[in-house]
Design a protein around this motif. Structure first.
Motif, PDB file in Angstrom:
ATOM      1  N   GLY A  53    -110.022  40.025  51.902  1.00 43.45           N
ATOM      2  CA  GLY A  53    -110.173  40.713  53.180  1.00 43.45           C
ATOM      3  C   GLY A  53    -111.530  41.366  53.302  1.00 43.45           C
ATOM      4  O   GLY A  53    -112.121  41.399  54.389  1.00 43.45           O
ATOM      5  N   CYS A  54    -112.037  41.878  52.206  1.00 39.50           N
ATOM      6  CA  CYS A  54    -113.370  42.486  52.215  1.00 39.50           C
ATOM      7  C   CYS A  54    -114.428  41.419  52.486  1.00 39.50           C
ATOM      8  O   CYS A  54    -115.334  41.624  53.285  1.00 39.50           O
ATOM      9  CB  CYS A  54    -113.638  43.180  50.886  1.00 39.50           C
ATOM     10  SG  CYS A  54    -115.302  43.843  50.722  1.00 39.50           S
ATOM     11  N   THR A  56    -113.935  38.419  53.920  1.00 39.92           N
ATOM     12  CA  THR A  56    -113.736  37.757  55.209  1.00 39.92           C
ATOM     13  C   THR A  56    -113.984  38.697  56.383  1.00 39.92           C
ATOM     14  O   THR A  56    -114.692  38.354  57.332  1.00 39.92           O
ATOM     15  CB  THR A  56    -112.310  37.191  55.297  1.00 39.92           C
ATOM     16  OG1 THR A  56    -112.069  36.377  54.162  1.00 39.92           O
ATOM     17  CG2 THR A  56    -112.120  36.377  56.554  1.00 39.92           C
ATOM     18  N   TYR A  57    -113.383  39.886  56.335  1.00 49.64           N
ATOM     19  CA  TYR A  57    -113.419  40.779  57.487  1.00 49.64           C
ATOM     20  C   TYR A  57    -114.262  42.032  57.287  1.00 49.64           C
ATOM     21  O   TYR A  57    -114.485  42.781  58.230  1.00 49.64           O
ATOM     22  CB  TYR A  57    -111.992  41.199  57.872  1.00 49.64           C
ATOM     23  CG  TYR A  57    -111.096  40.014  58.141  1.00 49.64           C
ATOM     24  CD1 TYR A  57    -111.312  39.197  59.240  1.00 49.64           C
ATOM     25  CD2 TYR A  57    -110.046  39.730  57.290  1.00 49.64           C
ATOM     26  CE1 TYR A  57    -110.499  38.115  59.485  1.00 49.64           C
ATOM     27  CE2 TYR A  57    -109.223  38.640  57.523  1.00 49.64           C
ATOM     28  CZ  TYR A  57    -109.457  37.831  58.618  1.00 49.64           C
ATOM     29  OH  TYR A  57    -108.656  36.755  58.855  1.00 49.64           O
ATOM     30  N   GLY A  58    -114.656  42.319  56.083  1.00 52.13           N
ATOM     31  CA  GLY A  58    -115.462  43.500  55.817  1.00 52.13           C
ATOM     32  C   GLY A  58    -114.678  44.798  55.817  1.00 52.13           C
ATOM     33  O   GLY A  58    -115.240  45.860  56.075  1.00 52.13           O
ATOM     34  N   VAL A  59    -113.383  44.737  55.547  1.00 45.57           N
ATOM     35  CA  VAL A  59    -112.544  45.938  55.522  1.00 45.57           C
ATOM     36  C   VAL A  59    -112.137  46.248  54.096  1.00 45.57           C
ATOM     37  O   VAL A  59    -112.010  45.361  53.262  1.00 45.57           O
ATOM     38  CB  VAL A  59    -111.280  45.757  56.404  1.00 45.57           C
ATOM     39  CG1 VAL A  59    -111.671  45.604  57.849  1.00 45.57           C
ATOM     40  CG2 VAL A  59    -110.463  44.571  55.951  1.00 45.57           C
ATOM     41  N   CYS A  61    -113.667  47.545  51.600  1.00 47.95           N
ATOM     42  CA  CYS A  61    -114.604  47.174  50.541  1.00 47.95           C
ATOM     43  C   CYS A  61    -114.906  48.403  49.680  1.00 47.95           C
ATOM     44  O   CYS A  61    -115.013  49.516  50.196  1.00 47.95           O
ATOM     45  CB  CYS A  61    -115.902  46.644  51.134  1.00 47.95           C
ATOM     46  SG  CYS A  61    -115.699  45.118  52.051  1.00 47.95           S
TER      47      CYS A  61
END
Length: 120
Positions: A53-54, A56-59, A61
């Motif tokens: 998720g980090c 792919t979406y930058g959340v 991290c």
């Protein structure tokens, strides 16, 4: 009569005939397996939902060890590998092999340090 040992008694004896120094072999094996270990560490990280998720979406991290430790570790491992291959003395080759393994572990640890914390 003097009781001090002669210089020949202080110097170590050479290794027995059957003993071989395999530090060059182990340095080569370690260098060959290093990229495999890096790919394994990346696959391990990307198999996590939070890390993917980090990426792919930058959340969610998290920050790991400083990024500059990775190229320093890889460079030190490469230098120690060359020393382990080129050194003529077995003691120097053993120390270089130890430094190579330590530097490779440091580089892999930098990759693994980006694993996010588990949810609280």
């Amino acid at each position: 009569m003097d009781d001090t040992p002669s210089p020949s008694a202080i110097t170590p004896s050479p290794a027995p005939e059957g003993a071989e120094d395999r530090t060059r072999l182990w340095a080569g094996v370690s260098a060959a397996l290093f990229p495999v270990a890096l790919v394994g560490a990346v696959v391990l990280l990307l198999s996590s939902v939070r890390v993917s998720g980090c990426v792919t979406y930058g959340v969610e991290c998290t920050r790991g060890l400083p990024w500059w430790l990775f190229p320093v570790g890889v460079g030190a491992a490469g230098t120690a590998f060359l020393v382990a291959l080129a050194a003529s003395r077995p003691e120097v080759r053993r120390w270089a092999l130890g430094a190579q393994l330590l530097a490779e572990c440091t580089a892999i640890l930098v990759v693994l340090s980006y694993y996010p914390d588990p949810p609280a």
